[in-house]
Design a protein around this motif. Sequence first.
Motif, PDB file in Angstrom:
ATOM      1  N   PRO A   1       0.506  -1.322   0.210  1.00 24.62           N
ATOM      2  CA  PRO A   1      -0.015  -0.122   0.216  1.00 24.62           C
ATOM      3  C   PRO A   1       1.084   1.346   0.039  1.00 24.62           C
ATOM      4  CG  PRO A   1      -0.793  -1.463   1.312  1.00 24.62           C
ATOM      5  CD  PRO A   1       0.856  -2.158   1.477  1.00 24.62           C
ATOM      6  N   CYS A   2       2.307   1.143   0.267  1.00 27.25           N
ATOM      7  CA  CYS A   2       2.364   2.403   0.549  1.00 27.25           C
ATOM      8  C   CYS A   2       3.088   2.572  -0.442  1.00 27.25           C
ATOM      9  CB  CYS A   2       4.082   2.114   1.083  1.00 27.25           C
ATOM     10  SG  CYS A   2       3.937   2.350   2.645  1.00 27.25           S
ATOM     11  N   LEU A   3       3.737   2.029  -1.894  1.00 25.67           N
ATOM     12  CA  LEU A   3       3.523   1.668  -3.337  1.00 25.67           C
ATOM     13  C   LEU A   3       2.703   2.486  -4.124  1.00 25.67           C
ATOM     14  CD1 LEU A   3       6.852   1.780  -4.977  1.00 25.67           C
ATOM     15  CD2 LEU A   3       6.186  -0.185  -4.982  1.00 25.67           C
ATOM     16  N   ASN A   4       1.440   1.749  -3.354  1.00 25.99           N
ATOM     17  CA  ASN A   4      -0.148   2.296  -4.517  1.00 25.99           C
ATOM     18  C   ASN A   4      -0.017   3.898  -4.106  1.00 25.99           C
ATOM     19  OD1 ASN A   4      -1.343  -0.017  -5.923  1.00 25.99           O
ATOM     20  ND2 ASN A   4      -1.820  -1.105  -4.704  1.00 25.99           N
ATOM     21  N   ALA A   5       0.039   4.180  -2.625  1.00 20.21           N
ATOM     22  CA  ALA A   5       0.209   5.106  -2.387  1.00 20.21           C
ATOM     23  C   ALA A   5       0.699   6.555  -3.420  1.00 20.21           C
ATOM     24  CB  ALA A   5       0.370   5.814  -1.250  1.00 20.21           C
ATOM     25  N   THR A   6       1.174   6.228  -3.760  1.00 20.89           N
ATOM     26  CA  THR A   6       2.439   7.320  -4.375  1.00 20.89           C
ATOM     27  C   THR A   6       0.973   7.295  -5.980  1.00 20.89           C
ATOM     28  OG1 THR A   6       3.153   5.338  -5.068  1.00 20.89           O
ATOM     29  CG2 THR A   6       4.355   6.500  -3.709  1.00 20.89           C
ATOM     30  N   GLY A   7       0.518   6.317  -6.431  1.00 16.62           N
ATOM     31  CA  GLY A   7      -0.397   6.157  -7.588  1.00 16.62           C
ATOM     32  C   GLY A   7      -1.457   6.849  -6.894  1.00 16.62           C
ATOM     33  N   ARG A   8      -2.460   6.890  -6.267  1.00 18.51           N
ATOM     34  CA  ARG A   8      -3.359   7.271  -5.711  1.00 18.51           C
ATOM     35  C   ARG A   8      -3.483   8.715  -5.368  1.00 18.51           C
ATOM     36  NH1 ARG A   8      -6.508   2.436  -5.068  1.00 18.51           N
ATOM     37  NH2 ARG A   8      -5.828   0.860  -4.539  1.00 18.51           N
ATOM     38  N   LEU A   9      -2.485   8.950  -4.608  1.00 13.64           N
ATOM     39  CA  LEU A   9      -2.309  10.257  -4.064  1.00 13.64           C
ATOM     40  C   LEU A   9      -1.285  11.202  -5.117  1.00 13.64           C
ATOM     41  CD1 LEU A   9      -3.387   9.984  -0.457  1.00 13.64           C
ATOM     42  CD2 LEU A   9      -5.060  10.295  -2.259  1.00 13.64           C
ATOM     43  N   ASP A  10      -0.128  10.147  -5.267  1.00 14.73           N
ATOM     44  CA  ASP A  10      -0.307  11.564  -5.642  1.00 14.73           C
ATOM     45  C   ASP A  10       0.994  11.251  -7.322  1.00 14.73           C
ATOM     46  OD1 ASP A  10       2.507  13.351  -6.261  1.00 14.73           O
ATOM     47  OD2 ASP A  10       4.251  12.055  -4.571  1.00 14.73           O
ATOM     48  N   SER A  11       2.017  10.933  -7.237  1.00 16.76           N
ATOM     49  CA  SER A  11       2.384   9.733  -8.942  1.00 16.76           C
ATOM     50  C   SER A  11       2.958   8.883  -8.396  1.00 16.76           C
ATOM     51  CB  SER A  11       3.835  10.922  -9.596  1.00 16.76           C
ATOM     52  OG  SER A  11       3.627   9.892 -10.836  1.00 16.76           O
ATOM     53  N   ALA A  12       2.736   7.680  -9.072  1.00 15.31           N
ATOM     54  CA  ALA A  12       3.797   6.766  -9.103  1.00 15.31           C
ATOM     55  C   ALA A  12       5.366   6.415  -9.468  1.00 15.31           C
ATOM     56  CB  ALA A  12       2.908   5.532 -10.280  1.00 15.31           C
ATOM     57  N   MET A  13       5.444   7.628 -10.163  1.00 13.15           N
ATOM     58  CA  MET A  13       7.041   7.942 -10.079  1.00 13.15           C
ATOM     59  C   MET A  13       7.289   7.959  -9.581  1.00 13.15           C
ATOM     60  SD  MET A  13       7.221   7.909 -13.817  1.00 13.15           S
ATOM     61  CE  MET A  13       9.141   8.061 -13.583  1.00 13.15           C
ATOM     62  N   ARG A  14       7.074   8.360  -7.850  1.00 14.54           N
ATOM     63  CA  ARG A  14       8.056   8.565  -6.815  1.00 14.54           C
ATOM     64  C   ARG A  14       8.529   6.783  -5.967  1.00 14.54           C
ATOM     65  NH1 ARG A  14       9.954  12.291  -5.025  1.00 14.54           N
ATOM     66  NH2 ARG A  14       9.519  12.631  -2.844  1.00 14.54           N
TER      67      ARG A  14
END
Length: 594
Positions: free
Chosen positions: A295-308
């Motif tokens: 979920p930490c990796l998924n959260a970047t694609g949900r709330l920010d950018s998956a590039m993070r």
Amino acid sequence: MAKWIEIRKGADFNKIAKEHGISPIVARILRNRDVYRDEDIEMYIRADEKYLHDPHLLKDIDLAADIMRKSIEAGDAIRIIGDYDVDGVCSSYILLSGIKLCGGDVDVVLPHRINDGYGLSINLVNKAHEDGKKTIITCDNGIAAIDQIAHAKELGMTVVVTDHHEVSYAGDNKDEMLLPPADAVVDPKRRDDEYPYKEICGAMVAYKFIQVLTEKMGIKADDKLRKFFDEMAIFAGWATVCDVMPLKDENRVIVKKSFNCISGTENLGLQALLRVNEIDPFSVTCYIYGFVIGPCLNATGRLDSAMRGLELLTEKNANAAAELALELKELNDSRKDMTQQGKDEAMEILENYGDKLPDVLVIYMPKLHESLAGIIAGKVREEVNHPVFVLTDAGEGLVKGSGRSIEAYHMFDSLSQCRSLLTKYGGHKMAAGFSLPKDNLEAFNDMLNKNSELTEDDFEEIVRLDMELPLKFISMGLLKEIESLAPFGQGNPEPVFAAREVELVKGRIMGKNANVAKIVVKNPEGRCFDMMVFGSIFDRWNEFLDDNFGMQNREKLYNGGFHDKMIIKIAYQPKINEFRGEESIQIILKDFIP
């Protein structure tokens, strides 16, 4: 109350046990999972790397690798375009690492969930062309990008698709595939693909593609290359769990290999993510992958950018990796709060239906952050056991949605039946994403429910029992044997047993929120066990005690008082509990009846 169903698949369990050096109980557990042929039993028990299928069996994979080899040798600029979930990030990382290993001039762009939408878009194709990229390779997407890939070909670009999602079909003929006009399409779901096991994730397809590519490039199969693939197996296994692939066949093999390799990972970002979540790398489980670091990796694609998320995996500075990992964890903590609020709102909307829910639930939440639609659909599905679509406004007269399904409902096929109303859709049996004009929303709801063939039995909660197993048969040896059947998860559920005549002796309430019960239970032979009650059944358990034995007896059970005899039947999972270096047997309560 849930319906209990004991799985009764026949076989000569004593014969299987003798031939494979296992107990008859474990032989029956395997048979319940349709594992009964000698070679399948050995693959299941050993989960050895030798059981991974030959990547060359994937349709078009040799063609795709040859195309990529020519692009690398020509010095062409290559762009990987992935997806914004764990599978998309991990498959992009595998392709990036592998193509770089082969000497390729390569970079990655992951779509922004809101700005770009799912997968390969016209804008991403145009951006790649403007950036001077000659070749695009997709991962975890692309199979449905027919117009977008046609556009790339018009621009003179080479396109390779690696994906694992369902292939669209023409009209009502499911045998007539609609493949994108790419130079090569690698997807085990192709109807003309004879790959032995089709339920692999995008990262596994990427892993196998790099296996073939390194062969084509003539890279020596030495210790260095083996170490590289050990490292990549970590991410293929992580993605397999997070994309909820069935833990059967070679998926069990890659996940087990992932667990074995992660303690030795040299990836600074992954090391930092484990540390910030206080995870012992020697004790990683499917739960850790799916509910802690995933979920930490998924959260970047949900709330920010998956590039993070990709930046974390490619970071070469330990201090920077630590800072990024902390940012991802904090982002996920924020996502958890927003998810709970969204779930509460969705459940309030369902209250308008009263006692009778439609077969298929279409929940429109116009102000919801669109990245949370899928996860909230999953949370609601867990509560009501119906297929759930959650939709939110996407601007320009469109709504976007994500769905999560139940076993009896094929979500991708159902969306295909509504494709005249949709602007875009994709997914598989248990999950899907889509968009449509807002004006079509009511017609979409009506068509889904009109086409539904679900029955009341499909919505009933079911507890599937591997067998009735009196507590007297539980031993440390059996539990260690059952543990060897892990990893458990989708497609390989942890065994559940039933036991009669279980007496409740004494107990206490535990936990910060007083929502855990630890109860001493006794079998008819007088042997005692600790039984734990927690999670979603805790409140129901106390109501059950009050209804069947009275509130006073429940209070006496918990405070040590003398109470009337309380005997029940339980559905349970036996576990090995470790405390201060000592092991003991513990019972986890899954369900109960008088």
